[in-house]
Design an enzyme around this catalytic site. Structure first.
Site, PDB file in Angstrom:
ATOM      1  N   GLY A   9       0.831  -1.317  -0.061  1.00  0.00           N
ATOM      2  CA  GLY A   9       0.015  -0.028  -0.057  1.00  0.00           C
ATOM      3  C   GLY A   9       0.816   1.353   0.133  1.00  0.00           C
ATOM      4  N   GLN A  13      -2.084   7.176   1.110  1.00  0.00           N
ATOM      5  CA  GLN A  13      -1.795   8.357   2.035  1.00  0.00           C
ATOM      6  C   GLN A  13      -0.756   7.858   3.082  1.00  0.00           C
ATOM      7  OE1 GLN A  13      -4.675  10.989   4.436  1.00  0.00           O
ATOM      8  NE2 GLN A  13      -4.330   8.856   5.639  1.00  0.00           N
ATOM      9  N   ASP A  14      -0.986   6.619   3.887  1.00  0.00           N
ATOM     10  CA  ASP A  14      -0.111   6.217   4.902  1.00  0.00           C
ATOM     11  C   ASP A  14       1.098   5.626   4.398  1.00  0.00           C
ATOM     12  OD1 ASP A  14      -2.443   6.855   6.465  1.00  0.00           O
ATOM     13  OD2 ASP A  14      -2.545   4.725   7.027  1.00  0.00           O
ATOM     14  N   ASP A  57       2.322  -9.650  -7.455  1.00  0.00           N
ATOM     15  CA  ASP A  57       1.059 -10.224  -7.143  1.00  0.00           C
ATOM     16  C   ASP A  57       0.675 -10.506  -5.685  1.00  0.00           C
ATOM     17  OD1 ASP A  57      -1.564 -11.505  -7.288  1.00  0.00           O
ATOM     18  OD2 ASP A  57      -0.984 -12.987  -8.801  1.00  0.00           O
ATOM     19  N   ALA A  81      -4.977  -2.065   1.209  1.00  0.00           N
ATOM     20  CA  ALA A  81      -6.495  -2.139   1.692  1.00  0.00           C
ATOM     21  C   ALA A  81      -7.254  -1.051   0.829  1.00  0.00           C
ATOM     22  CB  ALA A  81      -6.770  -2.297   3.035  1.00  0.00           C
ATOM     23  N   TYR A 176      -7.803   5.336  14.171  1.00  0.00           N
ATOM     24  CA  TYR A 176      -8.891   5.864  14.163  1.00  0.00           C
ATOM     25  C   TYR A 176      -8.812   6.864  12.760  1.00  0.00           C
ATOM     26  CZ  TYR A 176     -10.958   4.497  18.328  1.00  0.00           C
ATOM     27  OH  TYR A 176     -11.736   3.511  19.407  1.00  0.00           O
ATOM     28  N   THR A 189     -13.538  14.460   5.037  1.00  0.00           N
ATOM     29  CA  THR A 189     -12.651  15.719   5.294  1.00  0.00           C
ATOM     30  C   THR A 189     -12.150  16.292   4.061  1.00  0.00           C
ATOM     31  OG1 THR A 189     -10.709  13.934   5.382  1.00  0.00           O
ATOM     32  CG2 THR A 189     -11.678  14.711   7.521  1.00  0.00           C
TER      33      THR A 189
END
Length: 329
Positions: A9, A13-14, A57, A81, A176, A189
């Site tokens: 991922g 963003q993360d 993959d 995710a 969160y 947001t």
């Protein structure tokens, strides 16, 4: 010795903030991207030139095992995710496989490859679901209310089982909501901040939202990736709740964003009942006592400063023409 961190991922963003943080700490950072999603590497900008990128993959544990043998990471951060929760209702089986399947295959691959890697699993406050106690901590029962949360819980418990059965140094951060200027535009947001900027510039004249009274524990993504790293530096693997411990309503979000550009939000915001989430909840707020005590971690950026940061960045993007027309409100 230079440490190697592997991130799934990585284009999210993360993934961006974690990669940047680890590079600043002198890590060799390896990012994985799906072969069919290599175009998303553009989201990393110039940062991509500092990473080692592999198109992999994630549905083949043997391929993952071979990659781990090749890369020999000391730390693995599993962030892959689909992140927009309402979409999980459209394809719950795919959501389950992408989240729970990928986690399981990675844990299998760690054992097959025989690497001594520390494993971070990105869990979610959505796993708490329809909670009774508030705020929530690491002992709060899970009651997921949507396919995304159910898949996250499956992945979470699989990680716990591998930790217990095979003595893996594996842990999860139960995070969160965490936001940034890199948040996708479908999230409320970013939707609000982009709308405030667009209305200020005369590009748009209204913003449609659902439940203005819905509340969230919103923090800054760059703060939260530091918590991820701190978890993997501990001698004993444990799970941690990560949040701000403060609730803010969508109405507060809107008022703060529009105030940043000197506008009265009540003149531009329209409530659309069709945008109300059917699984809405109001009491998801973090008790971060354990993270503060054991990780010496706490969030640094306030809600108001976060919203301002996002609005100003979207003003800049719109003025420079660096955001697609289709992304405007």
């Amino acid at each position: 010795m230079t440490k190697t961190a592997l991130i799934t991922g990585v284009t999210g963003q993360d993934g961006y903030y974690l990669s940047r943080f680890l590079l600043q700490k002198g890590y060799r950072v390896v990012g994985l991207v799906l072969p069919q999603r290599q175009s998303s590497l553009a989201k990393l900008g110039s940062l991509v030139n500092k990473l080692e990128i592999y198109a992999v993959d994630l549905t083949d544990s043997r391929v993952l095992s071979g990659l781990l043998e090749q890369v020999q990471p000391q730390e693995i951060y599993n962030l892959a995710a689909p992140s927009f929760i309402p979409d999980s209702w459209n394809n719950p089986l795919e959501t389950l496989d992408v989240i729970a399947g990928t986690t399981t295959r990675f844990l299998m691959a760690i054992r097959q490859a025989g690497v001594k890697a520390r494993f971070y699993q990105a869990s979610s406050s959505e796993m708490f679901g329809q909670v009774d106690p508030s705020p929530q901590d690491e002992n709060t029962p899970f009651r997921p209310m949507n396919p995304y949360a159910t898949a996250k819980l499956h992945a979470h418990w699989t990680m716990v089982h591998y930790r217990q059965r095979y003595n893996l140094l594996a842990c999860s951060g139960i995070l969160y909501n965490h936001e940034s200027p890199r948040r996708a535009t479908q999230f409320v947001t970013r939707k609000v901040c982009l709308a405030a900027a667009a209305i200020k510039l005369g590009i748009s004249d209204r913003l449609e939202l659902g439940n203005l009274d819905a509340k969230r524990d919103w923090g800054y993504a760059e703060d939260y990736v530091q918590a991820m790293w701190r978890m993997l530096q501990q001698d004993q693997p444990e799970d941690y709740v990560i949040g701000t411990g403060k609730l803010h309503s969508v109405k507060e979000l809107v008022a703060t964003a529009f105030e940043c550009v000197g506008l009265d939000w009540t003149r531009y915001v329209v409530v659309n009942p069709n945008l109300v989430r059917s699984d809405e909840h109001f009491l998801l707020v973090a008790n971060t006592k354990k993270a503060k005590q054991k990780l010496q971690w706490q969030p640094q950026m306030s809600f108001e400063n976060l919203v301002e940061k996002m609005v100003l960045k979207d003003l800049e993007r719109l003025q420079n023409g660096t955001i697609a027309t289709s992304a405007k409100p």
